[in-house]
Design an enzyme around this catalytic site. Structure first.
Site, PDB file in Angstrom:
ATOM      1  N   ASP A 171       5.698  -3.861  -1.117  1.00 13.91           N
ATOM      2  CA  ASP A 171       4.890  -4.875  -0.028  1.00 13.91           C
ATOM      3  C   ASP A 171       4.869  -6.484  -0.701  1.00 13.91           C
ATOM      4  O   ASP A 171       4.448  -7.377   0.174  1.00 13.91           O
ATOM      5  CB  ASP A 171       3.404  -4.627   0.565  1.00 13.91           C
ATOM      6  CG  ASP A 171       2.496  -4.622  -0.586  1.00 13.91           C
ATOM      7  OD1 ASP A 171       2.756  -4.961  -1.597  1.00 13.91           O
ATOM      8  OD2 ASP A 171       1.341  -4.358  -0.379  1.00 13.91           O
TER       9      ASP A 171
ATOM     10  N   PRO B 225       3.807  -0.678  -9.737  1.00 12.53           N
ATOM     11  CA  PRO B 225       3.872  -1.528  -8.318  1.00 12.53           C
ATOM     12  C   PRO B 225       2.934  -2.787  -8.668  1.00 12.53           C
ATOM     13  O   PRO B 225       3.319  -3.820  -7.618  1.00 12.53           O
ATOM     14  CB  PRO B 225       3.625  -0.814  -7.197  1.00 12.53           C
ATOM     15  CG  PRO B 225       2.790   0.395  -7.804  1.00 12.53           C
ATOM     16  CD  PRO B 225       2.782   0.513  -9.295  1.00 12.53           C
TER      17      PRO B 225
END
Lengths: 642, 642
Positions: free
Chosen positions: A50, A350
């Protein structure tokens, strides 16, 4: 079992995640005969990556959909650090704003991967008939090295099988999704059409293969490429939820220290917030942890614990997963005409919000090179630059992740939880890696595509890097525009003629001489552009002079810098001025200064199709410019370009 | 002939141009049972109106598609004036930039009407199942005044007939269009599906009718409403072409003087430029001119003549038409429950680039009012404000057009062609009407929807006007945002609590007292919001305080200003700060000054669903606030809102 006839394609892409789609973008743009398959039954709708960095936004602008990202995404301008004091009281220690992006068009944006894929898919559809084939698995890969040398051969043979709906597991995807969680333009992708009937097996021969099939890459395993690095013993949870909390910084990028490790908070679109949650540690000896034992409630409780005394809960969870931190890099990124990109060659946590960016840039990097070679416009030697350019970035990514993730662990080092020292360490990483992390520095080394021989002409930009974005004015309209808007990823190389101060007669003569070179039979335009296509279809010339718009006319410049087209007239997007624009504060007439170019004398830049600078020279150095393109482009073998 | 059964709808909209679509937007937003029909077989793809003013962009931002306009449209920042000197030499006399829009989010944009319709259509589709029924003509209109008083009655009866494809003339539309001239997202609309079979006649009963059926309005004629004004004897041509010319200002808004009248040039998307071309004059006595005798070549030659010695030609003509200047206003905009909007009530030359804007605002204005009444949320008296608010704007539009167009005619007045005097006159019109022409001033008079009793609280804004756009920071995220982005056209009224400097204890007490009023049984929220819907579904409360983000927390404000939702937690889009933001030059922390509001004490504004200010008061004046809403909203008769 239905068997389809053997078929052929120039380029096969395996994996339609961000990396594969970025490569597919170029196939669509260049009109390359290509196939793209993905084992998932549908596209990604929720969760996954994202974080979008400023340099990725530049890239998206060159592809033409940056406005959709800005419209839906959340800008992350500041970072908040929360710690516990000696009395175990949670408090906001510091808020930090990076100035690395001041004067540039974009900041870091958070938006779910599914939306990014949506925009790339729409762009591909707008440029071609290329269809993503979903629910298709690869069952065997054969590579014939003997065929490598002949362009017309198909050294790659892949067996493809179309999954049944049950195998593709689309039903469960449907069930788990609330329709109102989906953007309306994603709805049709819930039930993608299949090219072949379920169960069909197809033997596909390809000239080139770009494989973007993820961390557990099937292709990488077929090629026996070692994937080295470490999987640490720390288990993390990730949740995308609509938080119900009185913690005040849930709409800011924040870290919250705890004795269990640090919580990372990233605000997102549609009132979602993502939490990266330290869960547990596993004994070094015991090895892998059974992630399936983690429940959403365990993650919820951990966040509650870390944020206490603030309340925390949620009822809407859009997506969640667990992961085990591991930093790995593939020993090789290529084998012959096979290229691996994205997670297939680098994995990491991440938490640094950079993985999708690097993966997209991988696919973007290899895509235009393979496309140019497949179209026989460029020498195959440029393909070697894929690994040489991207490996270093992958290493830097994994290194940054290692350092950053470390700080999120429970007292991994001398720095104690909650201390200003730890925040300083985090801050220092953020500060010192800002330009890399924002994807504004590429560190590409010398190669046929990057000529580093010129020195001293541009103080602040160099070959191998992208041009620093600046806002300039169009000569014909006077309207301001970011260079990122002008330098489109349309498949063309560009010659950027920084024409200097064209009010001076001497400079005018220099510009005229260069323009005459462009029109001569010797010029790179004439030599490399296929005969029947417009002279700007392979190499586009853009002029940016440094005189005020008000004191100049387009006609002060030689005609061929504005390419008169018999159908569409003068091309008004070719000539620009580095002049200030009263109505736009960001257009300050200081682009030349930003780039470190002499305002009087200017310079010439050669840009690759991915907007990286390939060559820098003086206006007289047409030999150098010719030489640069000689190392890349083939004499045209076909009459038309695209 | 197939006859459909008699059917019923709450609101019928005739005409799906910009005005009708703006009204339809509200039907979609409020979930009103509505029909919308248009006699054209397809939507508009090319030509027609193309000027979008700053205030219209604000409005589009409130509808959520401003980014698509910015992406495709052309910004018009400057105006160039060309004249002939005493030696008949054409020269650029002056370039003028208006500063009326400095510090605001938008400038004038040029983009074809077809694209605007596309974006409104997409927004309607994203909010409802409302389908535009194309190729449907109205054949009779019956209005029964006796039914006017009872809300549940259907005083309007319209006979609708679905055209055959031949009548709808879609085939010729297809033929005249080159597919590559169409945006890919417009392609599907080339063959719209029909609700009824061709030839079907339907008797439709409606409670309300909004008619936006253009300059030759069928509805207006059915109602025998006089359309008064003048049609002058000047014939103009309009062409949208890709020009092949060495005239240097073809990418700028420009006028070029000639003895035949003035040429007006407007740059457009896709390399198009629009030319408004003076063609001929007709003897006063002879009356109407046969426009069908005008050919595209005649227009081309006229432009060539005016631009000489510059070359001018084109090969691509996207669209062209001729028109006869005429300024007319309908004697009445309404009859009972029938409302006329857009060109149906005002026509004028297109040269002022304002017509589509005023038409959209007409439809927007009547749309939410009819929707609120149809949903029985508001008193029918608010419907009277449609004509009282919009007639004055129509008159100003027609007046401006009369003055502006006059200057484009051949020596219509003492001011001679080519003189600085004429340019000064043009400039003076542009300057003096800028705020009106940019749709930033509305001049709405006192009415149940506009309470003008408060004076002196806000120096620079007033009831009846829209709030001047300012960039402020979100309290929770710290990120900057234009107020135009925050104040969405989602159907809700808004209370804007300008909470002042909440660092002061005294001010905190004032804010607390107001928030207690909001939670009390007496409050407008409790009294007017239907029982089972969230308290912010009819009237939304937004707080903008004037203290720095860094010195305040959301929790400094009373809880109910952030409405804790049991499913979605605290609402972070409710609290904002008028504080400066280092990373965004436009976010300067001076919104209160822009509005002329005391930074310490603040104020309260009530905003209508169209973002116009309805009421201004001090924080203590809850009686005034209550009174304002008492004049508009009905006690809820239903349990839920939408």
């Amino acid at each position: 079992m239905a068997i389809a006839a053997e078929s052929h394609t120039d380029v096969l892409i395996i994996g339609a995640g961000p990396s594969g789609l970025a490569a597919a973008y170029w196939m669509a743009r260049y009109g390359v005969k290509a196939r793209i398959v993905d084992k998932r039954g549908t596209k990604v709708f929720q969760g996954h990556a994202d974080g979008l960095r400023a340099g990725t936004m530049d890239l998206f602008e060159s592809m033409g959909f940056q406005h959709r990202i800005l419209h839906e995404g959340v800008q992350l301008g500041e970072f908040s650090f929360w710690t516990r004091d000696e009395n175990d009281r949670l408090k906001r220690q510091q808020r930090v704003r990076s100035d690395a992006l001041d004067g540039l068009p974009y900041r870091t944006i958070a938006l779910g991967q599914g939306r990014i894929e949506r925009f790339i898919l729409d762009t591909i559809a707008g440029n071609s008939d290329l269809q993503i084939e979903r629910g298709v698995v690869t069952e065997s890969l054969d590579y014939n090295e003997d065929m490598e040398e002949n362009h017309d051969d198909y050294p790659i043979t892949v067996k493809l099988r179309t999954l049944t709906e049950q195998e593709a597991d689309t039903t469960s995807a449907h069930k788990s999704l609330l329709r109102d969680q989906l953007a309306s333009d994603d709805l049709a992708d819930l039930t993608p059409s299949r090219k072949n009937k379920p169960g069909t097996v197809e033997i596909l021969k390809a000239k080139y293969l770009i494989s973007c099939d993820g961390a557990h890459s099937w292709t990488r395993r077929q090629l026996d490429i070692p994937f080295t690095g470490s999987t640490t013993e720390h288990i993390w949870g990730v949740i995308d939820v609509v938080p119900i909390t009185d913690f005040p910084d849930v709409r800011r990028a924040s870290t919250v220290e705890s004795k269990h490790g640090s919580l990372l908070i990233i605000p997102r679109e549609r009132q979602l917030t993502r939490f990266y949650v330290p869960l547990t540690e596993v004994e070094e000896a015991s090895g892998r942890f059974d992630r399936s034992s983690v429940t959403l409630d365990m993650i919820r409780q951990k966040v509650q614990e870390i944020l206490r005394p603030f309340q925390f809960d949620f009822k809407i969870c859009d997506w969640w997963t667990t992961y085990q931190v591991g930093q790995r890099i593939a020993q090789s990124f290529t084998k012959g005409r096979i290229y691996l990109a994205g997670d297939a060659v680098h994995t990491h946590s991440p938490k640094v919000g950079l993985g999708m960016n690097v993966s997209i840039q991988d696919g973007f990097n290899v895509g235009w090179k393979v496309a140019l070679v497949a179209k026989q416009l460029a020498y195959t030697t440029i393909l070697d630059t894929y690994e040489s350019e991207r490996r270093r970035l992958a290493e830097m990514l994994v290194d940054l992740d290692r350092r950053w993730s470390q700080l999120f662990l429970k007292q991994q080092n001398a720095i104690s939880t909650g201390s200003q020292e730890k925040i300083d360490a985090m801050n220092e990483i953020l500060r010192s890696t800002a330009l890399f992390a924002e994807c504004l520095l590429s560190y590409y080394g010398a190669s046929p595509l990057v000529d580093k021989s010129e020195e001293g002409i541009a103080q602040n930009i160099s070959s191998g890097e992208r041009l620093i974005a600046a806002k300039i004015r169009n000569q014909a309209s006077g309207e301001p525009s970011w260079t990122t808007q002008i330098l489109r990823s349309d498949g063309r190389f560009r010659i950027l003629l920084l024409a200097g101060d064209i009010r001076s007669e001497e400079q005018k003569r220099r510009v005229l001489a260069f323009s005459r070179y462009l029109s001569s039979d010797d010029s790179v335009l004439r030599r490399f552009t296929p005969g029947t296509t417009p002279l700007d279809s392979l190499i586009d010339v853009i002029t940016i002079h440094s005189a005020p718009v008000e004191e100049t006319e387009s006609s002060d410049l030689p005609d061929n810098l504005r390419s008169l087209d018999s159908l569409r007239g003068w091309q008004y997007d070719k000539v620009w001025s580095d002049a200030d624009c009263l109505m736009d504060l960001q257009c300050d007439g200081k682009a030349y200064e930003k780039w470190g170019i002499d305002r009087s004398k200017g310079a010439i830049l050669a840009l690759r199709p991915d907007q990286h600078i390939g060559w820098i020279g003086q206006l007289e150095n047409v030999e150098g410019l010719s030489g640069y393109f000689d190392g890349i482009l083939r004499q045209p073998v076909q009459k038309s370009f695209l």
